[in-house]
Design an enzyme around this catalytic site. Structure first.
Site, PDB file in Angstrom:
ATOM      1  N   SER A  11       0.843  -1.198   0.000  1.00 38.49           N
ATOM      2  CA  SER A  11       0.000   0.000   0.000  1.00 38.49           C
ATOM      3  C   SER A  11       0.874   1.241   0.000  1.00 38.49           C
ATOM      4  O   SER A  11       2.087   1.170   0.218  1.00 38.49           O
ATOM      5  CB  SER A  11      -0.898   0.007   1.238  1.00 38.49           C
ATOM      6  OG  SER A  11      -0.127   0.316   2.377  1.00 38.49           O
ATOM      7  N   LYS A  12       0.228   2.364  -0.242  1.00 33.29           N
ATOM      8  CA  LYS A  12       0.955   3.616  -0.265  1.00 33.29           C
ATOM      9  C   LYS A  12       1.581   3.897   1.106  1.00 33.29           C
ATOM     10  O   LYS A  12       2.659   4.457   1.205  1.00 33.29           O
ATOM     11  CB  LYS A  12      -0.017   4.736  -0.649  1.00 33.29           C
ATOM     12  CG  LYS A  12       0.658   6.076  -0.702  1.00 33.29           C
ATOM     13  CD  LYS A  12      -0.167   7.107  -1.407  1.00 33.29           C
ATOM     14  CE  LYS A  12      -0.163   8.428  -0.671  1.00 33.29           C
ATOM     15  NZ  LYS A  12       1.096   8.795  -0.046  1.00 33.29           N
ATOM     16  N   ARG A  13       0.876   3.441   2.136  1.00 31.59           N
ATOM     17  CA  ARG A  13       1.405   3.675   3.491  1.00 31.59           C
ATOM     18  C   ARG A  13       2.753   2.981   3.717  1.00 31.59           C
ATOM     19  O   ARG A  13       3.601   3.492   4.436  1.00 31.59           O
ATOM     20  CB  ARG A  13       0.393   3.237   4.547  1.00 31.59           C
ATOM     21  CG  ARG A  13      -0.149   4.432   5.318  1.00 31.59           C
ATOM     22  CD  ARG A  13      -1.222   4.041   6.306  1.00 31.59           C
ATOM     23  NE  ARG A  13      -2.360   3.420   5.658  1.00 31.59           N
ATOM     24  CZ  ARG A  13      -2.893   2.265   6.032  1.00 31.59           C
ATOM     25  NH1 ARG A  13      -2.404   1.602   7.060  1.00 31.59           N
ATOM     26  NH2 ARG A  13      -3.932   1.780   5.394  1.00 31.59           N
ATOM     27  N   ASP A  49       5.275   5.282   2.361  1.00 28.19           N
ATOM     28  CA  ASP A  49       5.483   6.440   3.240  1.00 28.19           C
ATOM     29  C   ASP A  49       6.316   6.047   4.463  1.00 28.19           C
ATOM     30  O   ASP A  49       7.220   6.755   4.881  1.00 28.19           O
ATOM     31  CB  ASP A  49       4.129   6.996   3.717  1.00 28.19           C
ATOM     32  CG  ASP A  49       3.322   7.577   2.553  1.00 28.19           C
ATOM     33  OD1 ASP A  49       3.932   7.841   1.498  1.00 28.19           O
ATOM     34  OD2 ASP A  49       2.100   7.731   2.699  1.00 28.19           O
TER      35      ASP A  49
END
Ligand code: GLU
Length: 505
Positions: free
Chosen positions: A262-264, A267
């Site tokens: 996921s994008k998380r 990050d």
């Protein structure tokens, strides 16, 4: 079935930035199309107006332009199967929805969202299907007259696909083999909504794949659950003979393999999950991209190609042409592929090595200019040749190479303590005098003269070189000393040495 020209499509929905998994899907479609001498179509699936994000389509096109993946036809590329944006194909879909209705393969349903919610609350695991549709408000349960009246009154409705119960549906998947789903687990999917006069993804997707003569549907694993429905739709339309072959690609997993990437994760661990930097028009949030993070497009493609497939040898570095030759869709793995982003940086390093110094220098020159250095190209090329093997990203050259273009103003304390001895000042002064006398300041000549001088005077090679490095670089790092002095030239070398002697003595 006669041999059809291979045609594949990449069909994103413009709902935001393109996820890196989507890039891999497009890449595999590209490789497959090229190796079969076929066509790659770029279709925009924008029938869900509620999720439309302005700029997303342009972003996706720009991403593939940067990556060097050309489409043969589609939105912004032209072609004779258009329009390629689904929102521009409403009339086409209407005709096909009507075809299913006329054939009794679909029906009209008037249940309001509230009624459906009530039903879901009342019946646990409610599914709109053969066992329940009789108790709902649709053209199969209501008297014909009432259906006519509701339609005449302009009451909103949806068209649902009539799934026949108790049937094994086979999805013939090039990666997963024969996937069998029992039709009773499928619900009567909504194919069309009168409210916005638009079809849903399922109908538009099937109609377009048929009309665009798509032969192979290569897409992410998340679409596998939709595949049985798609098979049934092809049959309902009478298109079973030209139904595309399916290939559902393995998921991209978190770096630790636990769950979907996921994008998380990006990050949290500091890597991009988008090809280009993305500015979210709604939230204003900026997400990093591979391009802006300094990845070379070839490295990104090579890295992605090996997430879910390998050539069966331990070859890892492959040009796009080689991938076209080696790629085999049937050899893709079923299991998810861990997103090893560190490996991504390794690929970038390898591509920096592989590229000519000239090409890397062009990238580095941009960064140099941003840092206020306007250097002749051949000097930038020389520095790149000396230093590129030390970096994973071109931007990492800046801190490593600054001293080539700018004399040190401070001298690293630790290095001074360790490398600048009692007699260093005096030795450096003598070395400077020696160098000043040289007419030929070439690397080779300096090296011969200086090594002989060290030997003849019984000096310590390491001590001399370390102190000399400190005077030219300001710290203990850098390439071979004579590469540095030859690059700087006589005047600059002497200037730096004498200045250091002055300050450090
Ligand atoms: N529009 C779908 C997506 O966003 C396409 C799925 C498919 O390839 O059928 O990925």
């Amino acid at each position: 079935m006669s041999e059809r020209r291979v045609r594949v499509r990449f069909a994103p929905s413009p709902t935001g930035a393109l996820h890196i998994g989507g890039v891999r899907t497009a890449l595999y479609n590209y490789l497959f199309a090229r190796q079969h001498g076929g066509d790659l179509i770029f279709r925009i699936e924008d029938t869900d107006s509620g999720r439309f994000v302005p700029g997303a389509e342009e972003y996706i096109i720009e991403s593939f332009r940067w990556l060097g993946i050309p489409f043969d036809e589609g939105v912004s590329f032209g072609g004779d199967h258009g329009p390629y944006r689904q929102s521009e194909r409403r009339d086409i879909y209407k005709k096909y929805v009507q075809q299913l209705l006329d054939a009794g393969k679909a029906y009209i349903a008037f249940d309001t969202p509230e009624e459906l919610d009530a039903k879901r609350n009342e019946v646990k695991n409610f599914q709109y299907d053969a066992s329940t549709r009789g108790s709902m408000r649709n053209s199969l349960s209501l008297p014909e007259e009432e259906v006519k009246r509701l339609l005449a009154d302009g009451v909103q409705y949806v068209v649902r696909f009539k799934i026949e119960p108790d049937e094994d549906v086979h999805v013939d998947d090039l990666i997963r083999g024969d996937v069998v789903i029992h039709s009773s687990v499928l619900d009567d999917k909504v194919l069309y909504k009168s409210a916005d006069e638009l079809p849903t993804y399922h109908l538009a997707n099937i109609v377009d794949d048929h009309l665009m003569e798509v032969t192979h549907v290569i897409r992410g694993e998340e679409w596998l659950p939709s595949a049985p429905l798609h098979v049934l739709l092809y049959r309902a339309f009478g298109w079973a003979d030209t139904m595309p072959r399916f290939a559902h690609l393995p998921l991209l997993l978190k770096p630790d393999g636990k769950g979907k990437l996921s994008k998380r994760d990006g990050d949290r661990l500091g890597f991009p999950v988008f090809p280009l930097e993305w500015h979210d028009p709604k939230t204003g949030e900026i997400s990093s991209g591979y391009r802006e993070s300094g990845y070379l497009p070839e490295a990104v493609l090579n890295f992605l190609a090996l997430l879910g497939w390998n050539p069966g040898t331990d070859q890892e570095i492959m040009s796009l042409e080689e991938m076209v030759k080696l790629f085999d869709i049937t050899k893709c793995s079923k299991a998810g592929a861990k997103f090893d982003y560190v490996k991504g940086t390794w690929f970038n390093h390898e591509y920096i090595l592989q590229k000519s110094d000239e090409e890397i220098a062009r990238h580095f020159d941009v960064i140099l200019k941003e840092n206020g250095f306007d250097e002749p190209m051949e000097r930038v090329i020389t520095v790149v040749g000396l230093m590129k093997s030390r970096v994973n990203f071109v931007k990492e050259l800046m801190p490593l190479c600054r001293f080539f273009f700018e004399a040190p103003t401070v001298y690293d304390e630790k290095t001074v303590k360790k490398r600048w001895k009692e007699d260093s000042a005096e030795q450096m002064a003598r070395l400077a005098d020696l160098l000043e006398g040289l007419d030929d300041f070439s690397l080779e000549h300096q090296e011969t003269v200086v090594t002989r001088w060290i030997e003849d005077n019984g000096l310590h090679l390491g001590n001399i070189m370390n102190a000399w490095r400190l005077t030219l670089v300001g710290e203990g790092k850098g390439p071979h000393m004579f590469d540095i002095s030859a690059f700087l030239g006589k005047d600059e070398t002497l200037r730096r040495m004498r200045r250091a002697i002055e300050i450090l003595k």
